[in-house]
Motif scaffolding. Sequence first.
Motif, mmCIF file in Angstrom:
data_model
loop_
_atom_site.group_PDB
_atom_site.id
_atom_site.type_symbol
_atom_site.label_atom_id
_atom_site.label_comp_id
_atom_site.label_asym_id
_atom_site.label_seq_id
_atom_site.Cartn_x
_atom_site.Cartn_y
_atom_site.Cartn_z
ATOM 1 N N UNK A 1 0.813 -1.219 0.000
ATOM 2 C CA UNK A 1 0.000 0.000 0.000
ATOM 3 C C UNK A 1 0.837 1.255 0.000
ATOM 4 N N UNK A 2 2.145 1.120 0.106
ATOM 5 C CA UNK A 2 3.023 2.293 0.147
ATOM 6 C C UNK A 2 2.944 3.061 -1.176
ATOM 7 N N UNK A 3 3.662 4.176 -1.215
ATOM 8 C CA UNK A 3 3.630 5.011 -2.416
ATOM 9 C C UNK A 3 4.022 4.174 -3.629
ATOM 10 N N UNK A 4 3.246 4.286 -4.683
ATOM 11 C CA UNK A 4 3.461 3.486 -5.873
ATOM 12 C C UNK A 4 2.645 2.222 -5.912
ATOM 13 N N UNK A 5 2.112 1.794 -4.757
ATOM 14 C CA UNK A 5 1.229 0.635 -4.713
ATOM 15 C C UNK A 5 1.874 -0.674 -5.119
ATOM 16 N N UNK A 6 3.214 -0.760 -5.028
ATOM 17 C CA UNK A 6 3.874 -1.995 -5.413
ATOM 18 C C UNK A 6 3.916 -2.220 -6.909
ATOM 19 N N UNK A 7 3.636 -1.164 -7.699
ATOM 20 C CA UNK A 7 3.667 -1.253 -9.155
ATOM 21 C C UNK A 7 4.895 -0.524 -9.695
ATOM 22 N N UNK A 8 5.216 -0.788 -10.944
ATOM 23 C CA UNK A 8 6.266 -0.048 -11.638
ATOM 24 C C UNK A 8 5.605 1.039 -12.463
ATOM 25 N N UNK A 9 5.894 2.289 -12.133
ATOM 26 C CA UNK A 9 5.181 3.416 -12.736
ATOM 27 C C UNK A 9 6.154 4.515 -13.121
ATOM 28 N N UNK A 10 5.813 5.256 -14.183
ATOM 29 C CA UNK A 10 6.584 6.424 -14.573
ATOM 30 C C UNK A 10 7.312 6.226 -15.883
ATOM 31 N N UNK A 11 8.327 7.045 -16.103
ATOM 32 C CA UNK A 11 9.100 7.002 -17.343
ATOM 33 C C UNK A 11 10.573 7.249 -17.045
ATOM 34 N N UNK A 12 11.432 6.667 -17.911
ATOM 35 C CA UNK A 12 12.874 6.858 -17.793
ATOM 36 C C UNK A 12 13.437 7.459 -19.086
#
Length: 315
Positions: free
Chosen positions: A33-44
């Motif tokens: 439940x921490x920030x990001x929800x345990x998912x891989x998110x965003x861009x590089x």
Amino acid sequence: MKFTQQGRGIVQAIALVLSLALPLLLAVSAADARVGGGLSSGSRGMRTFSPPPSTSTAPGTASPFNRTMTQPGSPGLGAPLGGGGGFFGGSGRGLLGGLAAGFLGAGLLGMLFGGGMFGGLGGMSSIFGLILQIGLIVIVVRLAMSWWQRRHQTAYAGAAAGPAAPASFRTGSGFGLGSGSAPLEILPADYQAFERLLGEIQAAWSDEDIARLHTLGTPELVSYFSGDIQANKARNVVNKVSDVKLLQGDLAEAWREGDTDYASVAMRYSLVDKTFDRLTGRLVDGSEAPTEATEVWTFVRPRGGNWELSAIQQT
């Protein structure tokens, strides 16, 4: 007939194990439940679809992005690092693609026509022969990919290593030296900024302070955080993260795109992660016991500006 029944029993056993493991996997995902929800998110940036190199902190491979606004077809994004030809080939062909296609085709034909690697031994033997051939292909592919990745890292990491980080960055409670060399020099002050952002982003997340998050992360990443917060509100829960401590970290890679700097950093940290009922304050998930997480955080900054978070990848 007896051999077929044994094979059927093996399949049933595998299905049973999967049916028992699936609820456990779902429970583990729900607990992130921490920030990001345990998912891989965003861009590089231009490396969104290229996994960051492994490090001593995160020796495995970072997972691909579950949520990203970068499109694979964008110019300069998602293209093979070695161009259209070479060992792999631009469209799945090339030397390795041809070998894989040839082995796999031979195995399939062998299974269909009773031949192949174990031709003449019966249908079940043909299936085992096909499985063995596929396993050999997987081994060859992994060895080839490892060789190709090492060769590519040598190509773009030609700049000289920067000055060594202070001793505090080499201990178990700080950042290590990571890859040791990169086109973009990462200084001790940058590592301090990364550690500070780790705590400040978790605190802003716990306070559901979207305005604060916008000063710490890119608009894309904050949009995902905002959606996660809204989902928590719809469930009448709030996630609180506290006692965030960096345990170990090192640089995976750092590079420059035009006037923008990027740095992907592997971080292992501990935190107290609890979820409460928004109305009653009752503890819904988590405890006072610290848990650990290992993630790859990618930071971005304009030339002469401040670092902000642009991506989180699970390991």
